[in-house]
Write an enzyme that holds these catalytic residues in place. Structure first.
Site, PDB file in Angstrom:
ATOM      1  N   MET A  52      48.011  -9.077  42.752  1.00  0.00           N
ATOM      2  CA  MET A  52      48.651  -7.436  42.549  1.00  0.00           C
ATOM      3  C   MET A  52      47.426  -6.795  42.895  1.00  0.00           C
ATOM      4  O   MET A  52      46.517  -6.196  41.487  1.00  0.00           O
ATOM      5  CB  MET A  52      49.297  -7.383  41.334  1.00  0.00           C
ATOM      6  CG  MET A  52      50.422  -8.262  40.983  1.00  0.00           C
ATOM      7  SD  MET A  52      52.317  -8.249  40.138  1.00  0.00           S
ATOM      8  CE  MET A  52      51.539  -8.758  38.749  1.00  0.00           C
ATOM      9  N   GLN A  61      42.839 -13.587  48.223  1.00  0.00           N
ATOM     10  CA  GLN A  61      43.849 -13.331  49.256  1.00  0.00           C
ATOM     11  C   GLN A  61      43.292 -12.251  49.922  1.00  0.00           C
ATOM     12  O   GLN A  61      42.446 -11.561  49.823  1.00  0.00           O
ATOM     13  CB  GLN A  61      45.173 -12.852  49.041  1.00  0.00           C
ATOM     14  CG  GLN A  61      46.010 -12.748  49.199  1.00  0.00           C
ATOM     15  CD  GLN A  61      47.153 -11.840  48.977  1.00  0.00           C
ATOM     16  OE1 GLN A  61      47.333 -10.841  48.904  1.00  0.00           O
ATOM     17  NE2 GLN A  61      48.041 -12.381  49.321  1.00  0.00           N
ATOM     18  N   CYS A  69      52.072  -7.684  52.797  1.00  0.00           N
ATOM     19  CA  CYS A  69      52.291  -6.198  51.755  1.00  0.00           C
ATOM     20  C   CYS A  69      53.356  -5.247  52.914  1.00  0.00           C
ATOM     21  O   CYS A  69      53.443  -5.172  54.436  1.00  0.00           O
ATOM     22  CB  CYS A  69      50.359  -5.909  52.382  1.00  0.00           C
ATOM     23  SG  CYS A  69      50.506  -4.246  51.712  1.00  0.00           S
ATOM     24  N   LYS A 123      51.131 -16.096  51.877  1.00  0.00           N
ATOM     25  CA  LYS A 123      52.428 -15.635  51.474  1.00  0.00           C
ATOM     26  C   LYS A 123      53.018 -14.516  52.625  1.00  0.00           C
ATOM     27  O   LYS A 123      52.356 -13.174  53.077  1.00  0.00           O
ATOM     28  CB  LYS A 123      51.489 -14.810  50.075  1.00  0.00           C
ATOM     29  CG  LYS A 123      52.933 -14.192  49.792  1.00  0.00           C
ATOM     30  CD  LYS A 123      51.901 -13.998  47.330  1.00  0.00           C
ATOM     31  CE  LYS A 123      53.107 -13.083  46.999  1.00  0.00           C
ATOM     32  NZ  LYS A 123      53.290 -11.279  47.377  1.00  0.00           N
ATOM     33  N   GLY A 134      59.078 -14.079  42.413  1.00  0.00           N
ATOM     34  CA  GLY A 134      60.011 -12.591  43.166  1.00  0.00           C
ATOM     35  C   GLY A 134      61.193 -12.848  41.997  1.00  0.00           C
ATOM     36  O   GLY A 134      62.096 -13.350  41.850  1.00  0.00           O
ATOM     37  N   ASP A 135      61.513 -11.910  41.487  1.00  0.00           N
ATOM     38  CA  ASP A 135      61.769 -11.716  39.706  1.00  0.00           C
ATOM     39  C   ASP A 135      62.104 -12.666  38.240  1.00  0.00           C
ATOM     40  O   ASP A 135      62.804 -13.509  38.350  1.00  0.00           O
ATOM     41  CB  ASP A 135      63.789 -11.117  40.276  1.00  0.00           C
ATOM     42  CG  ASP A 135      63.789 -10.359  41.408  1.00  0.00           C
ATOM     43  OD1 ASP A 135      63.162  -9.075  41.273  1.00  0.00           O
ATOM     44  OD2 ASP A 135      64.324  -9.695  42.186  1.00  0.00           O
ATOM     45  N   GLY A 152      54.752 -11.935  39.041  1.00  0.00           N
ATOM     46  CA  GLY A 152      54.277 -10.732  38.765  1.00  0.00           C
ATOM     47  C   GLY A 152      54.576  -9.742  37.897  1.00  0.00           C
ATOM     48  O   GLY A 152      53.653 -10.013  37.299  1.00  0.00           O
ATOM     49  N   ARG A 153      55.278  -9.254  38.409  1.00  0.00           N
ATOM     50  CA  ARG A 153      55.685  -7.753  37.011  1.00  0.00           C
ATOM     51  C   ARG A 153      55.308  -8.510  36.250  1.00  0.00           C
ATOM     52  O   ARG A 153      55.615  -7.416  34.563  1.00  0.00           O
ATOM     53  CB  ARG A 153      56.111  -6.887  38.036  1.00  0.00           C
ATOM     54  CG  ARG A 153      56.402  -6.259  38.743  1.00  0.00           C
ATOM     55  CD  ARG A 153      57.461  -5.324  39.697  1.00  0.00           C
ATOM     56  NE  ARG A 153      57.694  -6.631  40.158  1.00  0.00           N
ATOM     57  CZ  ARG A 153      59.159  -6.499  40.508  1.00  0.00           C
ATOM     58  NH1 ARG A 153      59.576  -5.516  40.877  1.00  0.00           N
ATOM     59  NH2 ARG A 153      60.329  -7.222  41.632  1.00  0.00           N
TER      60      ARG A 153
END
Ligand SMILES: Cc1cc2nc3c(=O)[nH]c(=O)nc-3n(C[C@H](O)[C@H](O)[C@H](O)COP(=O)(O)O)c2cc1C
Length: 352
Positions: A25, A78, A108, A147, A209-210, A232-233
């Site tokens: 991130m 990355q 991205c 990715k 994702g999620d 991630g988040r």
């Protein structure tokens, strides 16, 4: 079906001890974030995306992204760019810096990146994407991974056509974040596409994702056949989410532990970025750490107004005095990076 998240798997010869990967991130994945991620159970961590143009110009800040501490491995760095040749050169630098894996960003969605032909744009130009992967894979002896997003436009299934071609070009693993570039972070990641991708390639696929809980991780692994999930988040200011996902330990962390982890994070980030850059950079982390009902809102607001990280530390210790002991123990067990061997000679990263 129960899935063991502590199971080891591999990307080429690189062994990954758990099935949880900490997401790259930008503006978040500093060394403190990655080291903490490893401590809390991520089997693999990743740098934020690094510009191959910045590396080829020996930009000091860009070179700083190549600092790798001995206790971060396995770690992917990355890179992003639109041309095979500079990407090849960047990959060599990444390998020389000690990365275990070179990851390529074809995901991205941010205009600053896509307008240069890099990031998710490459999903619309599979020939060029394959030339980049071939160039990078031919330049380094460590495995190369990619990715990507599902495609550029909503509903796109480009990843399913491009993915197998990237594997033929030399990618040893694929991470899919199944949102379109247009979607940015809205809507939901559609992991039905992840399952389809798994069917089409014979390399490990990482589902991104999620993923915010153990239950979600288990469900995505079981229904897609992916080798690992990426978080991630959900891990921003919340390494405890990684522990919950990997081990099922879901007790909320006591205040002193939260304060101690945040202070350690602040100290390490100041060492990495310097006080001036770090004090602005860290502000978003105060909200992330102290939210979730862990500290009262006014206290969080108070920290945001403070410029000096020493003062932030003092206030945290005053609010959670028990943090001092926890912090001492943490620092004893995980010495500062300067005391560990950096894989990279100081002449390469310029010391900054
Ligand atoms: C602030 C932020 C920065 C990101 N930077 C990168 C990046 O540098 N490279 C990349 O491949 N993905 C990047 N991503 C995407 C994440 O790696 C991940 O695929 C995405 O956030 C979905 O996972 P999540 O729902 O667990 O957050 C970024 C995401 C966020 C929120």
């Amino acid at each position: 079906m129960q899935v063991d998240l502590r199971e080891e798997w591999s990307i080429g010869p690189v062994r990954v001890p758990t099935r949880v990967v900490l997401a790259p991130m930008a503006g978040v994945s500093v060394q403190a974030f990655r080291r903490q991620g490893r401590r809390f159970g991520a089997g693999l961590v990743c740098s934020e995306m690094v510009s191959c143009a910045g590396l080829s110009h020996r930009n000091e800040r860009t070179l700083g992204y190549l600092r790798i501490a001995a206790d971060e491995h396995p770690l992917a760095v990355q890179i992003f760019g639109a041309e095979p040749e500079p990407m090849r050169e960047a990959a060599r630098m990444v390998e020389a810096a000690g990365a275990d894996i070179v990851d390529i960003n074809f995901g991205c969605p941010v205009r600053k990146v896509t307008k240069t032909g890099a990031g998710a744009t490459l999903l619309d130009d599979p020939d060029r994407a394959c030339r980049i992967v071939e160039a990078v894979a031919g330049a380094v002896s460590v495995p190369v991974s990619v990715k990507m997003r599902r495609g550029l436009e909503n509903g796109s299934r480009a990843c399913l056509d491009v993915g197998p071609r990237l594997v033929d070009a030399g990618a040893r693993s694929l991470t899919l974040h199944p949102r379109s570039a247009v979607q940015m972070y809205t809507g939901e990641a559609d992991h039905r596409l992840t399952a389809e991708l798994v069917e089409r390639v014979d390399v490990p696929v990482i589902a991104s994702g999620d993923i915010t809980s153990r239950a979600r991780a288990q469900a995505v692994l079981a229904t897609t056949g992916a080798e690992a999930v990426m978080v991630g988040r959900g891990a921003q200011g919340n390494p405890w989410a990684l522990r919950e996902i990997v081990d099922g330990r879901d007790a909320p962390p006591p205040r002193e532990e939260v304060a101690a982890e945040l202070i350690l994070f602040v100290r390490e980030t100041v060492r990495e970025l310097g006080e001036r850059r770090a004090s602005g950079f860290l502000k978003k982390f105060y909200g992330w750490y102290l939210g979730r009902g862990r500290f009262p809102k006014p206290f969080k607001q108070e920290l945001l107004r403070i410029e000096s990280t020493d003062e932030v530390e003092r206030r945290l210790l005053a609010a959670a005095p028990g943090a001092r002991d926890v912090l001492e123990q943490l620092e004893a067990e995980h010495p500062p990076v300067d005391e560990l061997t950096l894989a990279l000679p100081i002449s390469i990263y310029g010391g900054g």
